[in-house]
Structures are given as C-alpha cells and as structure tokens.
Design an enzyme around this catalytic site. Structure first.
Site, PDB file in Angstrom:
ATOM      1  N   ASN A   9       0.840  -1.186   0.000  1.00 50.68           N
ATOM      2  CA  ASN A   9       0.000   0.000   0.000  1.00 50.68           C
ATOM      3  C   ASN A   9       0.886   1.252   0.000  1.00 50.68           C
ATOM      4  O   ASN A   9       1.543   1.571   0.989  1.00 50.68           O
ATOM      5  CB  ASN A   9      -0.917  -0.022   1.231  1.00 50.68           C
ATOM      6  CG  ASN A   9      -1.906   1.118   1.261  1.00 50.68           C
ATOM      7  OD1 ASN A   9      -1.563   2.258   0.992  1.00 50.68           O
ATOM      8  ND2 ASN A   9      -3.135   0.810   1.619  1.00 50.68           N
ATOM      9  N   ALA A  10       0.895   1.959  -1.127  1.00 51.72           N
ATOM     10  CA  ALA A  10       1.759   3.135  -1.285  1.00 51.72           C
ATOM     11  C   ALA A  10       1.416   4.231  -0.282  1.00 51.72           C
ATOM     12  O   ALA A  10       2.309   4.950   0.189  1.00 51.72           O
ATOM     13  CB  ALA A  10       1.652   3.673  -2.712  1.00 51.72           C
ATOM     14  N   ASN A  11       0.131   4.371   0.072  1.00 51.25           N
ATOM     15  CA  ASN A  11      -0.264   5.400   1.036  1.00 51.25           C
ATOM     16  C   ASN A  11       0.355   5.131   2.411  1.00 51.25           C
ATOM     17  O   ASN A  11       0.858   6.035   3.063  1.00 51.25           O
ATOM     18  CB  ASN A  11      -1.798   5.429   1.168  1.00 51.25           C
ATOM     19  CG  ASN A  11      -2.486   5.838  -0.113  1.00 51.25           C
ATOM     20  OD1 ASN A  11      -2.310   6.944  -0.595  1.00 51.25           O
ATOM     21  ND2 ASN A  11      -3.261   4.940  -0.682  1.00 51.25           N
ATOM     22  N   ASP A  68      -2.226  -4.188  10.538  1.00 58.44           N
ATOM     23  CA  ASP A  68      -3.572  -4.458  10.062  1.00 58.44           C
ATOM     24  C   ASP A  68      -4.468  -3.441  10.743  1.00 58.44           C
ATOM     25  O   ASP A  68      -4.243  -3.080  11.907  1.00 58.44           O
ATOM     26  CB  ASP A  68      -4.027  -5.886  10.372  1.00 58.44           C
ATOM     27  CG  ASP A  68      -5.214  -6.290   9.504  1.00 58.44           C
ATOM     28  OD1 ASP A  68      -5.165  -6.056   8.281  1.00 58.44           O
ATOM     29  OD2 ASP A  68      -6.193  -6.823  10.033  1.00 58.44           O
ATOM     30  N   SER A  69      -5.417  -2.942  10.004  1.00 55.71           N
ATOM     31  CA  SER A  69      -6.310  -1.903  10.504  1.00 55.71           C
ATOM     32  C   SER A  69      -7.737  -2.246  10.164  1.00 55.71           C
ATOM     33  O   SER A  69      -7.997  -3.004   9.226  1.00 55.71           O
ATOM     34  CB  SER A  69      -5.960  -0.541   9.874  1.00 55.71           C
ATOM     35  OG  SER A  69      -4.658  -0.155  10.179  1.00 55.71           O
ATOM     36  N   PHE A 148      -7.587   7.966   2.127  1.00 53.75           N
ATOM     37  CA  PHE A 148      -8.050   6.818   1.344  1.00 53.75           C
ATOM     38  C   PHE A 148      -9.014   6.010   2.201  1.00 53.75           C
ATOM     39  O   PHE A 148      -9.201   6.283   3.388  1.00 53.75           O
ATOM     40  CB  PHE A 148      -6.871   5.956   0.868  1.00 53.75           C
ATOM     41  CG  PHE A 148      -6.010   5.404   1.971  1.00 53.75           C
ATOM     42  CD1 PHE A 148      -6.169   4.102   2.425  1.00 53.75           C
ATOM     43  CD2 PHE A 148      -5.019   6.187   2.569  1.00 53.75           C
ATOM     44  CE1 PHE A 148      -5.388   3.590   3.441  1.00 53.75           C
ATOM     45  CE2 PHE A 148      -4.228   5.673   3.586  1.00 53.75           C
ATOM     46  CZ  PHE A 148      -4.412   4.375   4.019  1.00 53.75           C
ATOM     47  N   TYR A 150     -11.990   4.762   4.192  1.00 50.86           N
ATOM     48  CA  TYR A 150     -13.160   5.352   4.831  1.00 50.86           C
ATOM     49  C   TYR A 150     -12.907   6.790   5.296  1.00 50.86           C
ATOM     50  O   TYR A 150     -13.780   7.392   5.939  1.00 50.86           O
ATOM     51  CB  TYR A 150     -13.585   4.497   6.037  1.00 50.86           C
ATOM     52  CG  TYR A 150     -13.956   3.074   5.690  1.00 50.86           C
ATOM     53  CD1 TYR A 150     -15.245   2.747   5.260  1.00 50.86           C
ATOM     54  CD2 TYR A 150     -13.020   2.044   5.791  1.00 50.86           C
ATOM     55  CE1 TYR A 150     -15.600   1.441   4.949  1.00 50.86           C
ATOM     56  CE2 TYR A 150     -13.359   0.736   5.475  1.00 50.86           C
ATOM     57  CZ  TYR A 150     -14.647   0.447   5.055  1.00 50.86           C
ATOM     58  OH  TYR A 150     -14.991  -0.850   4.750  1.00 50.86           O
ATOM     59  N   ARG A 177      -3.347   4.811  12.862  1.00 48.54           N
ATOM     60  CA  ARG A 177      -2.083   4.341  12.314  1.00 48.54           C
ATOM     61  C   ARG A 177      -0.935   5.223  12.800  1.00 48.54           C
ATOM     62  O   ARG A 177       0.125   4.741  13.163  1.00 48.54           O
ATOM     63  CB  ARG A 177      -2.144   4.323  10.778  1.00 48.54           C
ATOM     64  CG  ARG A 177      -0.951   3.645  10.145  1.00 48.54           C
ATOM     65  CD  ARG A 177      -1.108   3.466   8.633  1.00 48.54           C
ATOM     66  NE  ARG A 177      -2.195   2.559   8.328  1.00 48.54           N
ATOM     67  CZ  ARG A 177      -3.351   2.919   7.774  1.00 48.54           C
ATOM     68  NH1 ARG A 177      -3.562   4.176   7.443  1.00 48.54           N
ATOM     69  NH2 ARG A 177      -4.286   2.036   7.532  1.00 48.54           N
TER      70      ARG A 177
END
Length: 194
Positions: A9-11, A68-69, A148, A150, A177
């Site tokens: 995931n680049a973000n 993990d989120s 990104f 939600y 995060r």
C-alpha cells in the site's frame, strides 16, 4: 537498521517513511523479492498483523513489521472490523466499501466508530506489538478528497473535518495508524545500536 514493511500500500508506505526519518532503511515487499500474496486469514486485527509479519520473517529472515487496521462501528457490532478492506466484496474497492457502510448505517442514530491499527514488529525473531485507535463518528455523506478508504466519512472526536479533509501531517498526528506508528518509532529509536 534495515526493516521491511510488509505492505504494498503506497499510502501507508508514504505515511511511515515520513515518520521513520533516515536512520532506518525501509524496504518494501517487492524490494525483498516477496511477490506472493501474504495470507490474512485470521479473524482479528492483531491476528492478521502477526500473521503477515510472521510470513515475512519465516520466509525471508529480515527484520520487519506489518500492520492491520479496521474500522469498528458500534451500531454494526464492530463491523466491518477485520473485514474493512473487502467489506464491499472482491476485488477491493474503497468506493464500494464506503457506500455499503453508509447503506448499512442508514437510519441508525448511533454513528460512533473507531479506527484500530495493530502493528507487529519482528526483530531477530522477537515479536512486539503496538496498537493505536482513533475515536470518532461516521458522517452521512463523504467530505474531502485526501486520504483513502473510509477517510471521507470518518470525523475524529474534537474536529469538524474528516480525515479526508486533513493534510497527511494533521491526520498522522491523530490517526490510529499514526499513534501505532509513533509507538513503533519510539521503540525502534530506543533499541541499542549494534
């Protein structure tokens, strides 16, 4: 120290790179030659986080961390939770996920929710875990173009803007995060230098 962040995931990579600074060499899964799909078959957020870190350590023997989120919505008994990424089905679609959540919350007065992140770090085979949460509420319609997932419908407590209306720096300072990564970075910075 060289660390692999077990994500494509680049973000997320951009967020953690900004926080880690230049004392760590951050490698991606592709950098270490990991092109297979890492399993995420656990039924909890901490379980998935550990499973991903364990996979990288077991197969590549490189110090690594995985996160993990999930978004936990009170009125939906904690859903989408561990299924947040694929809530709207396969393949993953931020738009489908968001629209399904809004549909499922339609008419429900309680819109309390939290984002939860768990990071599992493996250093020389030793496991460490870090958690961060961001409390807030789900709006009835999206606002903002940043972030990104939600982010356009999540308004954190104490703010009148969504995560998608904040700069990356603002969001990182208060996000789930960001809080978990801050604990990770603090731990890494206090490791004895070899």
């Amino acid at each position: 120290m060289t660390l692999c962040f077990a994500t494509n995931n680049a973000n997320k990579l951009e967020e953690i790179s900004a926080m880690l600074g230049d004392q760590f060499v951050l490698k991606t899964l592709q950098d270490i030659g990991c092109f297979e799909e890492i399993p995420e078959t656990q039924d909890t957020i901490p379980g998935n986080s550990r499973q991903k870190a364990e996979h990288v350590w077991d197969h590549y023997r490189i110090n690594c961390f995985a996160d993990d989120s999930g978004l936990e919505v009170d009125a939906l008994d904690g859903a989408p939770g561990v299924h947040s990424a694929y809530y709207g089905g396969h393949p993953r679609s931020y738009e489908r996920n968001l629209n399904l959540l809004l549909t499922n919350l339609n008419g429900k007065p309680n819109r309390r929710a939290r984002f939860r992140t768990v990071i599992t770090l493996v250093i020389d085979g030793n496991y460490h875990s870090f958690e961060g949460t961001a409390e807030g509420q789900i709006l009835t319609e999206p606002r903002g173009t940043g972030g990104f997932g939600y982010d356009p419908i999540f308004q954190p407590d104490g703010y009148d803007r969504t995560f998608a209306e904040m700069s990356m720096e603002e969001k990182s300072a208060i996000s789930h995060r960001g809080k978990a990564f801050a604990k990770l970075v603090s731990f890494l910075n206090n490791l004895p230098q070899s």
